[in-house]
Design a protein around this motif. Structure first.
Motif, mmCIF file in Angstrom:
data_model
loop_
_atom_site.group_PDB
_atom_site.id
_atom_site.type_symbol
_atom_site.label_atom_id
_atom_site.label_comp_id
_atom_site.label_asym_id
_atom_site.label_seq_id
_atom_site.Cartn_x
_atom_site.Cartn_y
_atom_site.Cartn_z
ATOM 1 N N GLU A 295 0.879 -1.229 -0.118
ATOM 2 C CA GLU A 295 0.199 0.008 -0.081
ATOM 3 C C GLU A 295 0.902 1.283 -0.135
ATOM 4 N N LEU A 296 1.639 1.192 -0.917
ATOM 5 C CA LEU A 296 2.728 2.280 -0.843
ATOM 6 C C LEU A 296 2.080 3.817 -0.879
ATOM 7 N N LYS A 297 1.132 4.012 -1.870
ATOM 8 C CA LYS A 297 0.541 5.343 -1.987
ATOM 9 C C LYS A 297 -0.008 5.936 -0.648
ATOM 10 N N ASN A 298 -0.831 4.841 0.073
ATOM 11 C CA ASN A 298 -1.189 5.276 1.447
ATOM 12 C C ASN A 298 -0.366 5.197 2.438
ATOM 13 N N ARG B 98 2.143 8.003 6.693
ATOM 14 C CA ARG B 98 3.235 8.194 7.473
ATOM 15 C C ARG B 98 3.781 9.815 7.341
ATOM 16 N N GLY B 99 3.496 10.504 6.226
ATOM 17 C CA GLY B 99 3.896 11.772 6.191
ATOM 18 C C GLY B 99 3.261 12.648 6.926
ATOM 19 N N SER C 20 2.911 10.679 -3.784
ATOM 20 C CA SER C 20 2.459 11.329 -4.865
ATOM 21 C C SER C 20 2.857 10.578 -6.130
ATOM 22 N N GLU C 21 4.020 10.111 -6.059
ATOM 23 C CA GLU C 21 4.448 9.241 -7.289
ATOM 24 C C GLU C 21 3.867 8.016 -7.310
ATOM 25 N N ASN C 22 3.253 7.605 -6.276
ATOM 26 C CA ASN C 22 2.483 6.377 -6.465
ATOM 27 C C ASN C 22 1.008 6.531 -6.545
ATOM 28 N N ALA D 252 -1.959 13.337 -1.484
ATOM 29 C CA ALA D 252 -0.495 13.659 -1.212
ATOM 30 C C ALA D 252 -0.054 14.612 -2.134
ATOM 31 N N THR D 253 -0.377 14.557 -3.374
ATOM 32 C CA THR D 253 0.110 15.666 -4.441
ATOM 33 C C THR D 253 -0.307 16.884 -3.932
ATOM 34 N N LEU D 254 -1.659 17.006 -3.351
ATOM 35 C CA LEU D 254 -2.273 18.520 -2.993
ATOM 36 C C LEU D 254 -1.177 18.811 -1.615
#
Length: 191
Positions: A138-141, A146-147, A167-169, A174-176
């Protein structure tokens, strides 16, 4: 003396046969318990997937665990159902038991990170998200959450790095966050 020897060997042979029969019976019971445990696991899945009946699923998973205390998936799924009925502490216990069986399972680590967050265990949650990320779960989440946690503890640079990876995932949120919190504000330079 000659009569005692055959009786001794006969007694010893009977003892060996009875021990081996007991071992076979125990093994047969263990095999039947494993088989029944797997059947119960499938019944529990059905209760969750078809009926959204988490209370019944918990009872079924509990029986599967009683039959096979090494059933990683029974603990993992019971944790999921406990979380769904808001038994967060129970879910945490079951995830810890699952991770005792399979310490490096990324799904269990990711789920425990979520539960740790719900329990307010920020640093434990960050640690579990990090382990899940290392397992590519679940990399994107995982990166995004974690961020957020890093941001909450004052680690802005770490938060921005995680949000960038999320964002890359393809995590739009996260992009926002990267745009709002991590990019230099160009309008401030012109004032």
């Amino acid at each position: 003396m000659k009569i005692i020897r055959p009786i001794f060997f006969l007694s010893f042979s009977i003892l060996l046969i009875s021990i081996s029969n007991a071992i076979l019976a125990r093994n047969e019971d263990a095999i039947l318990n494993l088989k029944r445990s797997r059947e119960l696991l499938h019944e529990g899945f059905k209760k969750v997937d078809f009926y959204d009946d988490h209370n019944s699923a918990i009872e079924i998973f509990t029986e599967a665990i009683r039959l096979n205390q090494k059933s990683f998936y029974a603990f993992l799924n019971r944790a999921y159902s406990k979380n769904e009925i808001k038994n967060i502490a129970g879910a945490w216990d079951d995830l810890n038991r699952a991770l005792e069986i399979e310490p490096n399972n990324g799904i269990a680590l990711y789920n425990r990170a979520i539960i740790n967050l719900k329990l307010g265990h920020t640093y434990s949650s960050i640690r579990d998200y990090s382990k899940a990320i290392n397992k590519k779960i679940e990399l994107k989440n995982a990166y995004a959450i974690r961020g957020v946690l890093k941001s909450n503890i004052g680690d802005a640079k770490g938060a921005c790095n995680d949000w960038q990876k999320a964002s890359e995932n393809k995590n739009e949120r996260a992009t926002l966050w990267v745009q709002e919190n991590c990019l230099p504000n160009i309008s401030e330079e012109f004032q």
